[in-house]
Write an enzyme that holds these catalytic residues in place. Structure first.
Site, PDB file in Angstrom:
ATOM      1  N   GLN A  51      -7.803  -1.916   6.828  1.00 19.38           N
ATOM      2  CA  GLN A  51      -6.964  -0.673   6.276  1.00 19.38           C
ATOM      3  C   GLN A  51      -6.986   0.178   4.972  1.00 19.38           C
ATOM      4  O   GLN A  51      -6.925  -0.320   4.059  1.00 19.38           O
ATOM      5  CB  GLN A  51      -5.543  -0.445   6.978  1.00 19.38           C
ATOM      6  N   CYS A 107      -2.851   3.105  10.746  1.00 19.79           N
ATOM      7  CA  CYS A 107      -2.928   1.359  11.581  1.00 19.79           C
ATOM      8  C   CYS A 107      -2.265   2.179  12.788  1.00 19.79           C
ATOM      9  O   CYS A 107      -3.149   0.652  13.842  1.00 19.79           O
ATOM     10  CB  CYS A 107      -0.888   0.855  10.720  1.00 19.79           C
ATOM     11  N   HIS A 117       5.118  -0.551  11.766  1.00 19.65           N
ATOM     12  CA  HIS A 117       3.826  -0.430  11.999  1.00 19.65           C
ATOM     13  C   HIS A 117       3.221  -0.999  13.065  1.00 19.65           C
ATOM     14  O   HIS A 117       3.757  -2.080  13.939  1.00 19.65           O
ATOM     15  CB  HIS A 117       3.432  -2.181  10.592  1.00 19.65           C
ATOM     16  N   ASN A 142      -2.202  -8.189  12.422  1.00 21.20           N
ATOM     17  CA  ASN A 142      -1.889  -7.337  11.388  1.00 21.20           C
ATOM     18  C   ASN A 142      -3.928  -6.030  10.482  1.00 21.20           C
ATOM     19  O   ASN A 142      -4.446  -6.947   9.881  1.00 21.20           O
ATOM     20  CB  ASN A 142      -0.940  -7.778  10.321  1.00 21.20           C
ATOM     21  N   TRP A 180      -3.970  -4.807   8.503  1.00 21.87           N
ATOM     22  CA  TRP A 180      -4.428  -4.927   7.150  1.00 21.87           C
ATOM     23  C   TRP A 180      -4.839  -5.632   6.539  1.00 21.87           C
ATOM     24  O   TRP A 180      -5.772  -5.794   5.420  1.00 21.87           O
ATOM     25  CB  TRP A 180      -3.391  -4.573   6.322  1.00 21.87           C
TER      26      TRP A 180
END
Length: 459
Positions: A92, A99, A255, A279, A281
């Protein structure tokens, strides 16, 4: 009262194999035109300038630094996809809080049949390259083919938003650009619900589950969903501040995560149900029981350990079902068809789209609390046919899944406020083929009332 709305049947126009042209742009025609003129495509409807980034996302200082560059200006050997598309391909961007969208991409890459519908694989930076790419999204009953040029926003030669961990791979950045075009701008991707993108990737059926009131059969449902062509995601509760605070246990507040798998292991003679999460990220993981470095993995067989455990900090991790329902707030399951909900392979669900609307002063009757007007809300009759023996074995004949969504009047996703919308389900008495849903029947506290679903929709 007759139902207010239009029944939509699935025809070929607007299907995934014959999508509508978003903003009337024909990919093949534009591509051929560039070949004929020996030019690189520039999208007139999503120009490589500040208007496509949108307001409020970057500071004036950073906005002044933005340069739109084609991948060939960033690397010497750009590729659309390198060694296949994977949930570990991307990370990201630091300036865009999308997200929810990227967690949906993680789910998308786990189902290549769906991935190939959204991301046509014949695209390339070498074969008949003209700087034009296209993607497909499902929008409120129809599939659309969305065209973009490959000019991407950069600062100091680096991509601002989503980027691939492989420097010469660009499908994630181009997919994000196409979705930003559909939603109005990159700024319109800021904050959202994972269910939005899951629906736009599949055109399927959506199930929303409050994990604080999770049914006892949830893990079984997730296991069946994982084995079918189903996308799943979840969200952690928002903290006291809007920032994405990383908790001591490694979970990020407010998130979105991708649910990438479920698995059952035997630990010290006891069966343990596990959930695997990602995740978006691309790093940062759960630190509790069953995390990568948890001693719990020493209690399972070497075979299960080899099958499940990875110590890479790639954003993917395991946790127990108990911790999952305790720590996360809700989850979304989006499937092409909810066949997975039935144990019998003979069961095949059918689906119907119905379009209706609430009109101020006439059919917007409010909730059951407004007894004088509630009965005026649009209503639709559903007949559930008797199941055959193979399908009905061990199943509930009254199995039905209702999903409500709200179409946007504006192309810009963030320009409309949030609305509470929902529906009520009533049981019509047997044999009442001409039964009318009267004011008395709809507002009485016990007669026929089955359930009430309320959605908070970000429009």
């Amino acid at each position: 009262m007759a139902p207010t709305g239009v029944h939509i049947t699935k025809d070929d126009v607007g299907s995934c194999t014959n999508p509508l042209k978003f903003l009337d742009q024909d990919y093949q025609e534009l591509h051929q035109n560039c070949l004929t003129k020996n030019t690189k495509y520039i999208d007139e409807f999503f120009s490589p300038d500040n208007s496509s980034i949108g307001k409020g996302l970057l500071s004036d200082k950073d906005m002044a630094k933005v340069t739109w560059k084609r991948p060939s200006e960033l690397v010497t050997d750009p590729n659309f996809i390198v060694d296949g598309a994977s949930k570990f391909d991307y990370a990201q961007g630091s300036t865009l809080g999308n997200c929810w969208f990227l967690a949906s991409i993680g789910a998308l890459t786990s189902q290549m049949d769906i991935m190939n519908k959204v991301v046509p694989a014949e695209q390339s930076f070498s074969k008949v390259y003209t700087g034009i790419f296209h993607f497909r999204f499902w929008r409120f009953g129809k599939w659309f083919d969305v065209v973009v040029d490959d000019k991407l926003p950069t600062i100091d030669g680096k991509l601002i938003f989503v980027h691939s961990k492989t420097s010469n791979e660009f499908w994630p950045a181009l997919l994000e650009k196409a979705y930003a075009k559909v939603c109005g701008s990159y700024a319109d991707l800021e904050s959202g619900f994972i269910s939005e993108a899951l629906m736009d990737f599949t055109g399927g059926t959506h199930m929303h589950i409050d994990l604080k009131q999770a049914p006892a059969t949830l893990w079984n449902t997730m296991e069946c969903a994982f084995k079918s062509k189903t996308l799943m995601g979840c969200c952690s509760p928002q903290g006291e501040t809007p920032e994405n605070t990383v908790l001591r246990n490694g979970i990020i507040e407010g998130h979105s995560y991708t649910v990438t798998g479920v698995f059952q292991v035997t630990s010290e003679g006891n069966s343990v149900r596990l959930v695997r999460l990602l995740n978006p990220w691309g790093q940062g993981e759960w630190k509790g029981a069953w995390s990568d470095k948890s001693p719990m993995w020493k209690t399972v067989s070497a075979e299960d350990r080899k099958k499940c455990l990875s110590v890479d900090d790639n954003g993917e991790f395991w946790m127990s079902m108990e911790d999952f329902t305790k720590i996360f707030q809700d989850m979304d399951i989006c499937c092409l068809c909810p066949d997975f909900m039935d144990e019998s392979s003979e069961c095949h669900w059918t689906s119907t789209y119905i379009i209706g609307q609430w009109n101020a002063g006439t059919t917007a009757g409010g909730s059951r609390s407004y007894t004088e007007t509630f009965w005026t809300n649009p209503r639709f009759r559903v007949r559930i046919e008797k199941l055959d023996k193979d399908c009905a074995r061990g199943q509930c004949p009254e199995n039905i899944l209702v999903s409500l969504m709200q179409n946007r009047e504006s192309r810009h996703r963030k320009k409309l406020p949030n609305f509470f919308i929902g529906f009520y389900v009533y049981d019509i008495p047997p044999g009442a083929s001409t039964f009318r849903l009267t004011h008395k029947y709809l507002t009485h506290k016990s007669d026929g009332f089955l359930t009430h679903i309320l959605y908070f929709i970000n429009t």
